[in-house]
Design an enzyme around this catalytic site. Structure first.
Site, PDB file in Angstrom:
ATOM      1  CG  HIS A 102      -1.559   1.168   1.353  1.00 28.09           C
ATOM      2  ND1 HIS A 102      -2.334   1.871   0.823  1.00 28.09           N
ATOM      3  CD2 HIS A 102      -1.684   2.131   2.409  1.00 28.09           C
ATOM      4  CE1 HIS A 102      -2.936   3.262   1.028  1.00 28.09           C
ATOM      5  NE2 HIS A 102      -2.656   3.123   2.122  1.00 28.09           N
ATOM      6  CG  HIS A 104      -0.956   7.712   0.939  1.00 31.88           C
ATOM      7  ND1 HIS A 104      -1.533   8.423   1.158  1.00 31.88           N
ATOM      8  CD2 HIS A 104      -1.726   6.306   0.956  1.00 31.88           C
ATOM      9  CE1 HIS A 104      -2.156   7.450   2.591  1.00 31.88           C
ATOM     10  NE2 HIS A 104      -2.689   6.618   2.354  1.00 31.88           N
ATOM     11  CG  ASP A 127       4.638  -5.109 -21.841  1.00 28.29           C
ATOM     12  OD1 ASP A 127       4.643  -5.417 -22.952  1.00 28.29           O
ATOM     13  OD2 ASP A 127       6.124  -4.264 -22.364  1.00 28.29           O
ATOM     14  CG  HIS A 178      -6.973   5.672   0.746  1.00 25.79           C
ATOM     15  ND1 HIS A 178      -7.253   4.440   1.960  1.00 25.79           N
ATOM     16  CD2 HIS A 178      -5.878   6.514   1.377  1.00 25.79           C
ATOM     17  CE1 HIS A 178      -6.418   3.809   2.398  1.00 25.79           C
ATOM     18  NE2 HIS A 178      -5.687   5.166   2.366  1.00 25.79           N
ATOM     19  CE1 TYR A 236      10.224  -7.989 -23.014  1.00 24.59           C
ATOM     20  CE2 TYR A 236      10.729  -9.526 -20.745  1.00 24.59           C
ATOM     21  CZ  TYR A 236      11.474  -8.761 -21.594  1.00 24.59           C
ATOM     22  OH  TYR A 236      11.460  -7.351 -21.230  1.00 24.59           O
TER      23      TYR A 236
END
Length: 239
Positions: A102, A104, A127, A178, A236
């Protein structure tokens, strides 16, 4: 697994989660303590997460907190991250993931504050992420008051279910007003996906600045770039 073996696994996981947390400031994804990483031991039903409000420069592997899948602390001298209930919900609902981040981070959070999905405008996005990065709705007043962090996780998981969105193909979500959550097979991959999310959010914003009428990349181009890296026919990279 005996107790000593179990302890060894958790110490290894603590080190991995600590190292993943230290990548957040390295890649410019956090300011001060605005972020966290966790990693799970599925066999034990326990996950390790950053302690709440502890500065990154002060962190040590032994400071990581062990919690169960209900978000209860099992081991640790600090309180776990305040986002622990969100992580717990995502681990319970997205059974194939092994790590969560998490942050910001500024570009991805800007899209979250605008309440918009991040469209797939190009192959860099395609991708790694199949289609737009979802932005979930605001929590209601009651959802905020009753169990804010837990309801954040429920909202993300419910949104993916309602959209029919594969959490493996789209390893990121924006929470309106948020920030951003990402995940992966382990803590390190979850950080990798957080870096990708921030970069493609920046590219998408700049794309719209340059051309406000820009359209998402053609589906056939998105398919080509996603599936050449993912799935049974991926080609790839090296074998």
């Amino acid at each position: 697994m005996d107790q000593a073996g179990g302890r060894k696994v958790l110490e290894k996981l603590k080190k991995e989660v600590y190292e993943a947390n230290m990548l957040l400031p390295k890649f410019g994804l956090v300011t001060f303590t605005w972020g966290n990483v966790s990693g799970i031991d599925r066999e034990k039903g326990l996950f390790v997460i950053k302690p709440s409000g502890v500065a990154y420069e002060a962190l040590r592997p032994e400071d990581m907190v062990v919690v169960d899948l209900d978000g209860n602390t099992v081991e640790g001298k600090y309180k776990p991250s305040s986002d622990t209930p969100t992580h717990a919900v995502l681990y319970n609902r997205f059974r194939g993931i092994g790590g969560i981040v998490h942050t910001h981070s500024s570009w991805a959070t800007s899209w979250a504050q605008a309440g918009r999905d991040v469209p797939c405008y190009g192959t860099t996005h395609a991708d790694y992420i199949y289609g737009p990065i979802p932005c979930v709705r605001n929590l209601t007043e009651d959802e905020i008051k009753e169990a804010y962090e837990r309801n954040t996780g429920i909202l993300i998981a419910d949104e993916f279910e309602q959209r029919g969105c594969d959490y493996n193909a789209v390893p990121a979500a924006l929470c309106k007003n948020h920030g951003v959550f990402t995940w992966g097979t382990n803590a390190d991959e979850a950080v990798h996906n957080a870096v990708v999310t921030e970069e493609v959010a920046k590219m998408a914003a700049r794309c719209e600045m340059i051309n406000p009428s820009a359209a998402p990349a053609p589906k056939e181009l998105q398919d080509k770039h996603y599936y050449r890296k993912h799935g049974a026919d991926a080609y790839y990279g090296q074998p």
